[in-house]
Design a protein around this motif. Structure first.
Motif, short mmCIF file in Angstrom:
data_model
loop_
_atom_site.label_atom_id
_atom_site.label_comp_id
_atom_site.label_asym_id
_atom_site.label_seq_id
_atom_site.Cartn_x
_atom_site.Cartn_y
_atom_site.Cartn_z
N PHE A 144 0.86 -1.19 0.00
CA PHE A 144 0.00 0.00 0.00
C PHE A 144 0.89 1.23 0.00
O PHE A 144 1.69 1.43 0.91
N GLU A 145 0.77 2.03 -1.05
CA GLU A 145 1.56 3.25 -1.18
C GLU A 145 0.75 4.30 -1.92
O GLU A 145 0.06 3.98 -2.90
N ALA A 146 0.81 5.55 -1.44
CA ALA A 146 0.22 6.70 -2.15
C ALA A 146 -1.23 6.48 -2.53
O ALA A 146 -1.67 6.84 -3.60
N GLY A 147 -2.00 5.85 -1.62
CA GLY A 147 -3.43 5.68 -1.84
C GLY A 147 -3.81 4.50 -2.71
O GLY A 147 -4.99 4.31 -3.01
N ILE A 148 -2.82 3.70 -3.15
CA ILE A 148 -3.10 2.54 -4.00
C ILE A 148 -2.65 1.27 -3.30
O ILE A 148 -1.50 1.15 -2.89
N GLY A 149 -3.59 0.31 -3.17
CA GLY A 149 -3.27 -0.98 -2.58
C GLY A 149 -3.23 -2.06 -3.65
O GLY A 149 -3.99 -2.00 -4.63
N VAL A 150 -2.36 -3.04 -3.48
CA VAL A 150 -2.28 -4.18 -4.40
C VAL A 150 -2.46 -5.46 -3.59
O VAL A 150 -1.79 -5.66 -2.57
N ILE A 151 -3.40 -6.31 -4.02
CA ILE A 151 -3.65 -7.58 -3.34
C ILE A 151 -3.29 -8.74 -4.25
O ILE A 151 -3.26 -8.61 -5.47
N SER A 152 -2.99 -9.90 -3.61
CA SER A 152 -2.71 -11.11 -4.38
C SER A 152 -3.58 -12.25 -3.85
O SER A 152 -4.00 -12.25 -2.70
N PHE A 153 -3.84 -13.21 -4.71
CA PHE A 153 -4.72 -14.33 -4.36
C PHE A 153 -4.41 -15.50 -5.29
O PHE A 153 -3.69 -15.34 -6.30
N ASN A 154 -4.94 -16.68 -4.98
CA ASN A 154 -4.62 -17.88 -5.73
C ASN A 154 -5.52 -18.12 -6.93
O ASN A 154 -5.20 -18.91 -7.81
N SER A 155 -6.64 -17.46 -6.99
CA SER A 155 -7.57 -17.64 -8.10
C SER A 155 -7.26 -16.67 -9.23
O SER A 155 -6.35 -15.85 -9.14
N THR A 156 -8.03 -16.74 -10.31
CA THR A 156 -7.91 -15.74 -11.37
C THR A 156 -8.57 -14.45 -10.91
O THR A 156 -9.36 -14.44 -9.95
N VAL A 157 -8.27 -13.36 -11.60
CA VAL A 157 -8.87 -12.08 -11.24
C VAL A 157 -10.38 -12.12 -11.43
O VAL A 157 -11.15 -11.65 -10.59
N GLU A 158 -10.81 -12.71 -12.53
CA GLU A 158 -12.25 -12.80 -12.81
C GLU A 158 -12.96 -13.62 -11.74
O GLU A 158 -14.04 -13.24 -11.25
N GLU A 159 -12.36 -14.75 -11.34
CA GLU A 159 -12.97 -15.58 -10.30
C GLU A 159 -13.07 -14.83 -8.98
O GLU A 159 -14.06 -14.94 -8.27
#
Length: 619
Positions: free
Chosen positions: A88-103
């Motif tokens: 999380f930096e400058a108001g933008i967060g990035v998450i990760s997960f095991n599924s596809t983005v669409e799922e």
């Protein structure tokens, strides 16, 4: 009219993604009280949109980004998606997960517990073109007359940020001007260039920075367009060398927070959806609001297609001049690789541009030395314009501390009006761009920001269905320091969000939009909009070579101001102001009636909504 343009990004010497931006259907407004899309509506649209793109190729696998006000809230958002908060930096967060983005989006939509919408993190590429290193002159200086401009300004005290893939900070011809660094992927100050690679991508950021700010009179290399600026180097590529839009948004947010005067973005792409484009536009608006002037590369595909962020609002889109012929650069032509069209604002030298680069002792060595090389691209043309913007700021030092959008407007207008007025064309691409930047003219002009007047109630403005407009562009209502909201008298005619962005719906009629104090209810200003619906009289028109007619005969039903454009001027050209059509050759061309904007790319205008087709024959 002002250009208002609406991202993902390719280093545009340039950055080019594999496929063009897909057309997106009319927005389906599942709105909250402020007229904005709800989380479920955004997720629904994203699920529909990403079907046009490929995970792992067009956007990162198993990752997504979002906006948040704090790291605590970012953690809550990640938890609501059952995902890990990567950063999380400058108001933008990035998450990760095991599924596809669409799922992951479908899972959140079904559960109905997502706190904020997430977006695919689109990937960017570098495609630099090398030039014969025997070219030993920086021809851009004579072309843009910056030597004469230096009698007035060399950019002293102007803060310039270069957002790129990485840099050699201690380069012998840059180090003295570097005042700060920021890594938009991890929040650190490490902006080191990429490691050695055969395509010379690692040279890109350092090369771009040198075009603007290489030190003069030190006995090394060449000289930047604005050799005395305060240079800030902002890195967007991660440890794998990938460039992502979340990092670009962070970089722009950082530039706004640090009140950078000029921002150079030699990046561009078209393969990204509307919702993500709006995220990028918001970050650009933040820079614009504090007086920042942004120049971005038009792209290197040699086509009319829009490139982002160059085609966004409050960004100067730059095309490249210079076509290599028999080992020499023809400085009278548009480069065949340069994108072109009405959406490109200005041109500048971009082929065979000598600038600073890092040099590895060999491909297996970690030893890096200062060197110089010539590269091609709109990535090289863009810093020429950014450098001139810095010269203009330096020539008008009283503007530096104003930190207001009116300053950005004034300098942008000065740059666009300070050209040689020559049309630069290329027979290979069939494209053209009007006007090469002239530094001497730009610094010699009086640059005077226009102050907004006190609150005035405007009784009636004519608009058309499908158009968008910001309240503060048509009203001088003054509520400085007050908490305000916006209201509409008829949501079937027009809606307005919390930022004052008004959208005219599909029905014609009249609606009043007001700026109201949140606490007292006092009305600071109101605008009455008469919304009209244009009618296409004939969808298909037959024409013969040499025949002319007026496009207004085929699009009627409104008194609103209109600009005309042709999809293929070689078949049928049209005068933007009068609508006079001239049939030039056999073929098909679409004629567009654009309301609320002066170009096809402006997201506030109707773009390609109202059109008819000409089928032309030779006789």
């Amino acid at each position: 009219m002002k250009k208002r343009k609406l991202c993902a990004v390719v280093l545009s010497s340039a950055l080019v993604l594999s496929s063009p931006l897909q057309a997106i259907g009319q927005t389906r407004y599942d709105e909250n009280l402020d007229g904005q899309l709800s989380v479920s509506a955004v997720l629904t649209e994203e699920i529909q949109s990403i079907n046009s793109y490929m995970e792992g190729k067009d956007y990162a696998s198993g990752q997504a980004f979002f906006t948040a006000d704090s790291e605590e809230y970012a953690a809550e958002i990640a938890k609501s998606y059952n995902a890990e908060l990567e950063s999380f930096e400058a108001g933008i967060g990035v998450i990760s997960f095991n599924s596809t983005v669409e799922e992951k989006m479908e899972e959140a939509l079904d559960a109905g517990i997502a706190k904020e919408a997430i977006y695919p993190d689109y990937l960017l590429e570098l495609t630099d073109t090398m030039v014969d290193p025997d070219f030993d002159e920086q021809w851009q200086h004579n072309k843009i007359n910056d030597i004469q401009a230096w009698d007035i300004s060399r950019g002293d005290g102007v803060k310039v940020a270069v957002i790129d893939n990485g840099f050699m900070v201690d380069h012998e011809d840059l180090a003295d001007n570097v005042k700060g660094t920021y890594n938009a992927t991890d929040g650190s100050s490490d902006v080191t260039q990429l490691e050695y690679d055969k395509d010379a991508e690692y040279q890109h950021g350092t090369h771009v920075a040198g075009i603007i700010a290489a030190v003069s009179g030190n006995g090394f290399g060449g000289c930047g367009v604005a050799p005395n600026v305060d240079l800030y180097l902002v890195k967007c590529s991660d440890s794998n060398g990938d460039l992502k839009i979340s990092a670009l948004i962070r970089a722009l947010n950082w530039a706004a927070e640090n009140k950078i005067d000029v921002v150079n973005i030699s990046l561009g792409a078209s393969n990204v959806d509307e919702n993500v484009l709006s995220q990028l536009q918001s970050a650009i608006d933040g820079v614009y609001d504090v007086g920042g002037v942004i120049a971005a590369a038009a792209g290197n595909a040699g086509v009319y297609d829009e490139n982002y962020p160059a085609a966004l609002n409050h960004v100067i889109a730059v095309g490249a001049i210079g076509e290599i012929s028999n080992g020499e650069v023809d400085t009278t032509k548009l480069a065949s690789y340069s994108n072109f069209g009405n959406w490109v604002d200005i041109a500048a030298p971009g082929t065979g541009i000598l600038s600073t680069v890092p040099l590895y002792e060999n491909k297996d060595s970690s030893k890096v030395m200062s060197d110089y090389n010539k590269l091609n691209g709109t990535s090289m043309a863009t810093p020429v314009v950014a450098g001139v913007a810095a010269l203009v700021y330096g020539a008008n030092k009283s503007l530096i501390d104003m930190d207001d959008s009116s300053v950005a407007d004034a300098i942008t207008y000065d740059l666009k009006s300070s050209t040689d007025k020559v049309t630069y064309s290329n027979s290979k691409s069939g494209g053209s761009v009007v006007g090469c930047i002239d530094a001497e003219k730009a610094v010699s002009n009086e640059v005077k920001p226009v102050e907004k007047e006190d609150s005035v109630q405007i009784k009636e403005i004519v608009g058309v269905t499908g158009q968008k407009i910001y309240f503060n562009t048509v009203s001088n209502a003054n509520a400085s320091g007050k908490a305000v909201k916006y209201t509409t008298s008829d949501k079937k005619i027009a809606v307005v969000n919390k930022k004052g962005l008004i959208t005219f719906k599909k029905n014609s009629g009249q609606a009043t939009i007001s700026m109201v104090d949140k606490i007292s209810g006092e009305v600071y200003g109101s605008v009455v909009f008469k919304v009209e619906k244009p009618e296409i009289i004939e969808k298909k028109v037959l024409g013969t070579k040499g025949v002319s007619f007026n496009a207004a005969n085929y699009v009627k039903g409104t008194s609103a101001e209109v600009c005309w454009f042709s999809s293929k001027p070689s078949v049928a050209s049209v005068d933007m102001e009068t609508g006079t059509v001239i049939v030039n050759s056999k073929g098909k061309a679409r004629i567009y009636a654009v309301y609320g904007a002066s170009n096809l790319s402006d997201k506030l205008g109707t773009r390609k909504k109202y059109k008819f087709t000409i089928k032309a024959s030779d006789n």
